[in-house]
Design a protein around this motif. Structure first.
Motif, PDB file in Angstrom:
ATOM      1  N   LEU A  82     -83.582  53.709 103.106  1.00 47.60           N
ATOM      2  CA  LEU A  82     -84.111  52.351 103.052  1.00 47.60           C
ATOM      3  C   LEU A  82     -83.433  51.451 104.071  1.00 47.60           C
ATOM      4  O   LEU A  82     -84.090  50.676 104.771  1.00 47.60           O
ATOM      5  CB  LEU A  82     -83.909  51.768 101.646  1.00 47.60           C
ATOM      6  CG  LEU A  82     -84.835  52.251 100.537  1.00 47.60           C
ATOM      7  CD1 LEU A  82     -84.401  51.650  99.203  1.00 47.60           C
ATOM      8  CD2 LEU A  82     -86.290  51.903 100.819  1.00 47.60           C
ATOM      9  N   ALA A  83     -82.109  51.523 104.123  1.00 48.08           N
ATOM     10  CA  ALA A  83     -81.358  50.639 105.018  1.00 48.08           C
ATOM     11  C   ALA A  83     -81.719  50.859 106.473  1.00 48.08           C
ATOM     12  O   ALA A  83     -81.721  49.915 107.272  1.00 48.08           O
ATOM     13  CB  ALA A  83     -79.854  50.844 104.808  1.00 48.08           C
ATOM     14  N   VAL A  84     -82.042  52.081 106.827  1.00 51.97           N
ATOM     15  CA  VAL A  84     -82.330  52.402 108.231  1.00 51.97           C
ATOM     16  C   VAL A  84     -83.789  52.140 108.590  1.00 51.97           C
ATOM     17  O   VAL A  84     -84.083  51.548 109.633  1.00 51.97           O
ATOM     18  CB  VAL A  84     -81.969  53.871 108.536  1.00 51.97           C
ATOM     19  CG1 VAL A  84     -82.392  54.244 109.954  1.00 51.97           C
ATOM     20  CG2 VAL A  84     -80.472  54.097 108.343  1.00 51.97           C
ATOM     21  N   ALA A  85     -84.709  52.552 107.726  1.00 53.70           N
ATOM     22  CA  ALA A  85     -86.121  52.500 108.145  1.00 53.70           C
ATOM     23  C   ALA A  85     -87.095  52.277 106.998  1.00 53.70           C
ATOM     24  O   ALA A  85     -88.270  52.610 107.122  1.00 53.70           O
ATOM     25  CB  ALA A  85     -86.479  53.785 108.899  1.00 53.70           C
ATOM     26  N   ARG A  92     -85.427  44.777 102.067  1.00 48.95           N
ATOM     27  CA  ARG A  92     -86.038  43.607 101.424  1.00 48.95           C
ATOM     28  C   ARG A  92     -87.141  43.980 100.427  1.00 48.95           C
ATOM     29  O   ARG A  92     -87.390  43.246  99.479  1.00 48.95           O
ATOM     30  CB  ARG A  92     -86.586  42.647 102.486  1.00 48.95           C
ATOM     31  CG  ARG A  92     -87.679  43.245 103.359  1.00 48.95           C
ATOM     32  CD  ARG A  92     -88.203  42.238 104.382  1.00 48.95           C
ATOM     33  NE  ARG A  92     -89.180  42.871 105.271  1.00 48.95           N
ATOM     34  CZ  ARG A  92     -88.860  43.463 106.397  1.00 48.95           C
ATOM     35  NH1 ARG A  92     -87.596  43.525 106.764  1.00 48.95           N
ATOM     36  NH2 ARG A  92     -89.790  44.021 107.156  1.00 48.95           N
ATOM     37  N   ASP A  93     -87.843  45.086 100.664  1.00 51.19           N
ATOM     38  CA  ASP A  93     -88.913  45.510  99.757  1.00 51.19           C
ATOM     39  C   ASP A  93     -88.410  46.405  98.630  1.00 51.19           C
ATOM     40  O   ASP A  93     -89.160  46.707  97.698  1.00 51.19           O
ATOM     41  CB  ASP A  93     -90.016  46.244 100.531  1.00 51.19           C
ATOM     42  CG  ASP A  93     -90.735  45.329 101.509  1.00 51.19           C
ATOM     43  OD1 ASP A  93     -90.782  44.108 101.247  1.00 51.19           O
ATOM     44  OD2 ASP A  93     -91.228  45.832 102.531  1.00 51.19           O
ATOM     45  N   SER A 132     -84.740  46.489  91.034  1.00 52.86           N
ATOM     46  CA  SER A 132     -84.809  45.090  91.448  1.00 52.86           C
ATOM     47  C   SER A 132     -86.250  44.615  91.619  1.00 52.86           C
ATOM     48  O   SER A 132     -86.491  43.494  92.071  1.00 52.86           O
ATOM     49  CB  SER A 132     -84.026  44.886  92.751  1.00 52.86           C
ATOM     50  OG  SER A 132     -84.376  45.855  93.727  1.00 52.86           O
ATOM     51  N   VAL A 133     -87.211  45.470  91.226  1.00 54.23           N
ATOM     52  CA  VAL A 133     -88.632  45.147  91.209  1.00 54.23           C
ATOM     53  C   VAL A 133     -89.173  45.610  89.864  1.00 54.23           C
ATOM     54  O   VAL A 133     -88.701  46.610  89.311  1.00 54.23           O
ATOM     55  CB  VAL A 133     -89.389  45.844  92.364  1.00 54.23           C
ATOM     56  CG1 VAL A 133     -90.874  45.531  92.319  1.00 54.23           C
ATOM     57  CG2 VAL A 133     -88.807  45.447  93.714  1.00 54.23           C
ATOM     58  N   THR A 134     -90.154  44.910  89.314  1.00 53.94           N
ATOM     59  CA  THR A 134     -90.652  45.266  87.987  1.00 53.94           C
ATOM     60  C   THR A 134     -91.401  46.603  87.993  1.00 53.94           C
ATOM     61  O   THR A 134     -91.958  47.020  89.012  1.00 53.94           O
ATOM     62  CB  THR A 134     -91.606  44.191  87.434  1.00 53.94           C
ATOM     63  OG1 THR A 134     -92.786  44.138  88.242  1.00 53.94           O
ATOM     64  CG2 THR A 134     -90.936  42.833  87.391  1.00 53.94           C
TER      65      THR A 134
END
Length: 364
Positions: A323-326, A96-97, A120-122
């Motif tokens: 990222l997906a895991v932790a 999500r971050d 996906s973040v500026t």
């Protein structure tokens, strides 16, 4: 567990392959088709790993390892290890971050992150979050004014170098994504290029959408020369796989090259990046730093790349796995795993510094 929910690192994760296995269980199938997507039949993607596996190391014993370290310097920037986080698009697909978590993990582990044009973040939000150094990966846009706007934003945000990806003037045919019907979920987009037009499709019936439209704004060497004139930051070209292009890039004033086949995600049956490296290293003769990506999953892979002429490596796909895991913890843990593996490999081949790693590490 849904994508984006960080958790303590499972106890059975001790390698990057373990992260991949756990990540696959935590993201939707269509998202996994994007993360793991490869060009066409995935031959180049497979070759990236197989080429590393074929290289054998020469073990050395009784070496004096006092003062051993993995530090390097690139473009005036001190680095704890020759590991850089590659530009990876749409990281919110995995967490999500998204890129904010990657930035935190990179800073915690002492490595440099490369922000993707398709983040996906500026740029500004990432730069205000991280205390670590970062680079910016640039796709040349259809309009030069848009390219320049991205460059100026990266400069203003404090980026240390610009990495221009040049090996994807059109997207590769990623059949796995096509079969899964992958589409970006609502709320995830390339926020930094919002409002910037892509190439206009103008193909009529029976005409090629590639040749009549998609390639209209494809960058050329003239665009790279123009970009060189627009910034004083170090410029690297990413996607170099031939001696000819390496030589041309140096003549155009590039400060570094990234030997890369885009992780096997664009043109299938290109050779493995590590196979292209020695010839390019011979051609460039140390004039500019060489970085390598494509298939790096072990510290021994890093050692082999350095032995064959690279100054550092980039890791890409494992970012999404971590990222997906932790989340941020996963990013830091992946870097720590690779760095520890590299240190062990250096100790067992008798090389106490990065500068001591040469071609003799790899058996003929």
């Amino acid at each position: 567990m849904a994508a984006g929910q960080a958790s303590p690192v499972p106890a059975d994760i001790v390698s990057l392959a373990d992260y991949e296995r756990h990540a696959r269980e935590r993201v939707p199938q269509s998202v996994w088709a994007y993360i793991a997507g490869v060009g066409a039949d995935g031959i180049t993607h497979r070759w990236n790993r197989e080429a590393f596996d074929r290289l054998r190391l020469e073990g050395r014993v009784l070496a004096d390892m006092a003062g051993a370290n993995t530090s390097i310097e690139l473009f005036g920037q001190a680095m704890d290890a020759p590991i850089i986080l590659a530009p990876v698009a749409f990281q919110k697909l995995a967490h999500r971050d998204g890129e904010l978590a990657t930035a935190l993990g990179a800073a915690a582990s002492g490595v440099t992150m490369t922000i993707s044009t398709q983040a996906s973040v500026t740029i500004e939000e990432i730069s205000s979050t991280t205390h670590g150094p970062f680079w910016f990966q640039l796709y040349l846009q259809a309009r030069r004014d848009d390219t320049l706007a991205l460059l100026r934003r990266a400069e203003a945000a404090g980026c240390r170098a610009v990495m221009v990806t040049v090996d994807a003037p059109v997207n590769g045919l990623r059949n796995q994504e096509q079969r899964a019907g992958f589409r970006l979920p609502k709320g995830i987009e390339a926020v930094n290029t919002r409002g910037m037009p892509g190439p206009a499709l103008r193909a009529g019936p029976g005409q090629s959408p590639v040749f009549q439209g998609l390639l209209d704004a494809a960058p050329t060497w003239k665009d790279v020369e123009w970009l060189r004139s627009q910034t004083r930051l170090p410029l690297l070209l990413k996607g170099i796989m031939s001696r000819h292009d390496a030589r041309r890039a140096i003549e155009t004033g590039m400060d570094g090259l990234v030997i890369s086949n885009h992780g096997g995600r664009v043109l299938d049956t290109l050779p493995a990046s590590i196979e292209a490296l020695p010839g390019i290293a011979g051609e460039t003769a140390g004039v500019v730093p060489l970085l390598l990506d494509g298939g790096v999953r072990r510290g021994t892979d890093i050692l082999k790349a350095l032995a064959l002429g690279a100054n550092a490596v980039l890791i890409g796909q494992p970012i999404m796995h971590g990222l997906a895991v932790a989340g941020a913890v996963g990013i830091a843990h992946i870097v720590n795993i690779l760095r520890t593996e590299l240190e062990v490999a250096m100790a067992l081949t008798g090389r106490k510094t990065i500068g001591a790693i040469d071609a003799s590490v790899v058996l003929n």
